[in-house]
Design an enzyme around this catalytic site. Structure first.
Site, PDB file in Angstrom:
ATOM      1  N   ARG A  37       0.800  -1.216  -0.229  1.00  0.00           N
ATOM      2  CA  ARG A  37      -0.014   0.153  -0.085  1.00  0.00           C
ATOM      3  C   ARG A  37       0.783   1.298  -0.026  1.00  0.00           C
ATOM      4  O   ARG A  37       0.482   2.411  -0.591  1.00  0.00           O
ATOM      5  CB  ARG A  37      -1.083   0.133   1.243  1.00  0.00           C
ATOM      6  CG  ARG A  37      -2.110  -1.179   1.206  1.00  0.00           C
ATOM      7  CD  ARG A  37      -3.169  -1.060   2.078  1.00  0.00           C
ATOM      8  NE  ARG A  37      -4.472  -1.718   1.643  1.00  0.00           N
ATOM      9  CZ  ARG A  37      -5.363  -2.063   2.421  1.00  0.00           C
ATOM     10  NH1 ARG A  37      -5.142  -1.984   3.737  1.00  0.00           N
ATOM     11  NH2 ARG A  37      -6.429  -2.399   1.678  1.00  0.00           N
ATOM     12  N   LYS A 198     -18.184 -18.717   0.724  1.00  0.00           N
ATOM     13  CA  LYS A 198     -19.615 -18.952   0.917  1.00  0.00           C
ATOM     14  C   LYS A 198     -20.470 -17.963   0.006  1.00  0.00           C
ATOM     15  O   LYS A 198     -20.206 -16.523  -0.321  1.00  0.00           O
ATOM     16  CB  LYS A 198     -20.001 -18.270   2.401  1.00  0.00           C
ATOM     17  CG  LYS A 198     -19.493 -19.256   3.456  1.00  0.00           C
ATOM     18  CD  LYS A 198     -19.589 -18.777   4.855  1.00  0.00           C
ATOM     19  CE  LYS A 198     -19.770 -20.106   5.969  1.00  0.00           C
ATOM     20  NZ  LYS A 198     -20.127 -19.434   7.182  1.00  0.00           N
ATOM     21  N   GLY A 355      -9.539  -9.979  -0.930  1.00  0.00           N
ATOM     22  CA  GLY A 355      -8.200 -10.252  -0.132  1.00  0.00           C
ATOM     23  C   GLY A 355      -7.367 -11.821  -0.406  1.00  0.00           C
ATOM     24  O   GLY A 355      -6.378 -11.867  -1.029  1.00  0.00           O
ATOM     25  N   GLY A 378     -12.677  -4.250   0.785  1.00  0.00           N
ATOM     26  CA  GLY A 378     -14.121  -3.833   0.945  1.00  0.00           C
ATOM     27  C   GLY A 378     -14.718  -2.850  -0.038  1.00  0.00           C
ATOM     28  O   GLY A 378     -15.935  -3.190  -0.481  1.00  0.00           O
TER      29      GLY A 378
HETATM   30  P1  ADP Z   1     -11.897 -13.052  -1.446  1.00  0.00           P
HETATM   31  O1  ADP Z   1     -11.046 -12.689   0.063  1.00  0.00           O
HETATM   32  O2  ADP Z   1     -10.903 -13.202  -2.568  1.00  0.00           O
HETATM   33  O3  ADP Z   1     -12.905 -12.207  -1.484  1.00  0.00           O
HETATM   34  P2  ADP Z   1     -13.233 -15.275  -0.224  1.00  0.00           P
HETATM   35  O4  ADP Z   1     -12.793 -14.824   1.367  1.00  0.00           O
HETATM   36  O5  ADP Z   1     -14.734 -15.176  -0.588  1.00  0.00           O
HETATM   37  O6  ADP Z   1     -12.185 -14.658  -1.144  1.00  0.00           O
HETATM   38  O7  ADP Z   1     -12.698 -16.751  -0.243  1.00  0.00           O
HETATM   39  C1  ADP Z   1     -11.667 -17.450   0.166  1.00  0.00           C
HETATM   40  C2  ADP Z   1     -11.675 -18.526   0.743  1.00  0.00           C
HETATM   41  O8  ADP Z   1     -12.510 -19.626  -0.006  1.00  0.00           O
HETATM   42  C3  ADP Z   1     -10.308 -19.399   0.923  1.00  0.00           C
HETATM   43  O9  ADP Z   1     -10.111 -19.552   2.241  1.00  0.00           O
HETATM   44  C4  ADP Z   1     -10.494 -20.847   0.226  1.00  0.00           C
HETATM   45  O10 ADP Z   1      -9.826 -21.668   0.998  1.00  0.00           O
HETATM   46  C5  ADP Z   1     -12.182 -20.989   0.409  1.00  0.00           C
HETATM   47  N1  ADP Z   1     -12.469 -21.939  -0.497  1.00  0.00           N
HETATM   48  C6  ADP Z   1     -12.638 -22.050  -1.759  1.00  0.00           C
HETATM   49  N2  ADP Z   1     -13.199 -23.012  -2.344  1.00  0.00           N
HETATM   50  C7  ADP Z   1     -13.527 -23.842  -1.312  1.00  0.00           C
HETATM   51  C8  ADP Z   1     -14.033 -25.105  -1.245  1.00  0.00           C
HETATM   52  N3  ADP Z   1     -14.234 -25.897  -2.160  1.00  0.00           N
HETATM   53  N4  ADP Z   1     -14.265 -25.501   0.052  1.00  0.00           N
HETATM   54  C9  ADP Z   1     -14.002 -24.836   1.415  1.00  0.00           C
HETATM   55  N5  ADP Z   1     -13.360 -23.525   1.119  1.00  0.00           N
HETATM   56  C10 ADP Z   1     -13.271 -23.070  -0.268  1.00  0.00           C
HETATM   57 MG    MG Z   2     -11.377 -13.447   1.852  1.00  0.00          MG
END
Ligand code: ADP
Ligand code: MG
Length: 398
Positions: A37, A198, A355, A378
């Protein structure tokens, strides 16, 4: 686009620039552990200083909630910032009033000062116009270079822009141009990859994207929720069964909007969530009751690569699998490298953020090859949700 940049500044020699930057860097044991950053603000700060402005940096750090906490003083990052900028910086333990005015009096043209954590004052998060006027009294113009804070309507991200002539800094400008190219006025066909853990954290993202993109590629844990909603038995996979109705509604909305949803049809499964367990690659209808889906399968990844080859624009948030653990990084790495290659060839504009997404793309070694990778967290997600960003809107001159 409808905002002023540093190109629109006239002669700024001797003028006082109030510059909102992002210094909310990760720290451990009093040391900055990631300077990304800080490097991002370098072009703006050096350009202003080299043109002879007196540069006053404003930033928040942590969540002090309107009180002074010495462990959240931005002076904690002063040394690291001086090193990254290669300049000496004066620290000022206030953001308004006589102390700031006197400090500015000591600065010579081209000098840089760092003002205290804006969130030490309650008026920051309340966007108090009185505090904004007091801060603005020590500036001639305002520059916002902190896109990552633009989803908040705070004094230093929004309020100041209404009082002083306001400009987007170089990092803000690059971010806004990339986002404009990705979802503002993109070249079609547009593909979106949405993965991660999720559905519940990304309902607004999905609902917005189905209206905007031609192909919505759903991976990660959230794909399980969609598969289950379609009647697939996902065994012990991470799955939000209570969101079946919402998932079906998203698929219906996609149908009416002419957006094709791509769900994996083969997957990589395991019985244990640890590195290199025994795995199976199976059709989604062959997942055993005691198995978890942890990655998109190779056949589906190949089909998704073909989708990207026919697209002109890609926006990506969320890994396709549990990429932190081998070998469940395979689909994410493979599709990211396809996107990187298409971007290098000039056939795809690729913008990504989030992230874990940033970490996953770095792991795949493609960060430099993507058109733009946002570290804004965010603010990036709220932009993907189609929400207005107050810090950006305040810069708008249209
Ligand atoms: P970002 O931070 O890029 O927005 P998220 O926080 O939504 O992404 O998701 C990242 C997480 O999702 C990672 O920790 C990854 O391990 C988890 N993940 C991805 N695919 C699966 C899966 N099939 N089962 C469980 N966790 C998963
Ligand atoms: Mg995340």
């Amino acid at each position: 686009m409808g905002f002023r940049t540093l190109d629109d500044l006239g002669d700024i020699k001797g003028k006082r620039a109030l510059v909102r930057v992002d210094l909310n860097v990760p720290m451990a044991d009093g040391r900055v552990t990631d300077e990304t950053r800080m490097r991002a603000l370098l072009p703006t700060v050096l350009e202003l200083a080299d043109k002879g402005a007196k540069v006053l940096l404003l930033a928040h750090f942590g969540r002090p909630k309107g009180a002074k906490h010495s462990e959240m003083s931005v002076s904690m990052v002063l040394d690291a910032l001086q090193e990254v900028l290669g300049r000496e910086i004066m620290f000022v333990p206030e953001i308004a009033g006589d102390v700031v005015a006197q400090s500015v009096g000591i600065l010579t043209d081209g000098d840089i000062a760092l003002l205290e954590n804006t969130r030490f004052w309650l008026g920051e998060e309340k966007n108090d116009p009185e505090l904004a006027r007091a801060v603005a009294a020590n500036g001639d113009f305002y520059v916002n270079d902190a896109f990552s804070a633009a989803h908040r309507a705070h004094m230093s991200t929004e309020g100041l822009a209404h009082i002083l002539p306001a400009y987007a800094g170089r990092a803000m400008e690059a971010e806004l141009k990339a986002l404009q190219a990705a979802l503002g006025a993109p070249e079609h066909p547009v593909a979106a990859v949405v993965g991660g853990a999720k559905v519940s954290t990304k309902l607004d993202v999905l609902n917005n994207l189905v209206k905007q993109v031609d192909h919505l590629i759903i991976g990660g844990g959230m794909a399980n929720t969609f598969l289950a909603a379609r009647g697939v038995d996902v065994g012990k996979s991470l799955c939000e069964h209570d969101l079946a109705e919402q998932a079906n509604a998203i698929m219906d909305a996609a149908d009416s909007a002419g957006c094709t949803i791509h769900l994996p049809y083969d997957v990589v499964t395991a019985r244990a969530f640890r590195a290199n367990p025994p795995t199976r690659t199976v059709n989604v209808h062959e997942v055993a009751a005691d198995e978890m889906i942890l990655d998109v399968g190779p056949a589906a990844v190949e089909a998704l690569a073909d989708v990207l080859k026919n697209c002109r624009t890609l926006v990506w948030n969320g890994p396709l699998g549990a990429f932190e653990i081998a070998p469940f990084d395979a689909a994410t790495v493979s599709l990211a490298r396809t996107a990187a290659a298409l971007t290098r060839e000039g056939s795809l504009v690729s913008v990504a953020g989030g992230g874990d997404t940033v970490a996953a793309l770095a792991h795949a070694g493609v960060t430099e090859d993507f058109t733009f990778v946002s570290t804004a967290g965010g603010a990036f997600l709220e932009w993907m949700e189609g929400k207005p960003l107050p810090g950006v809107d305040a810069l708008n001159i249209a």
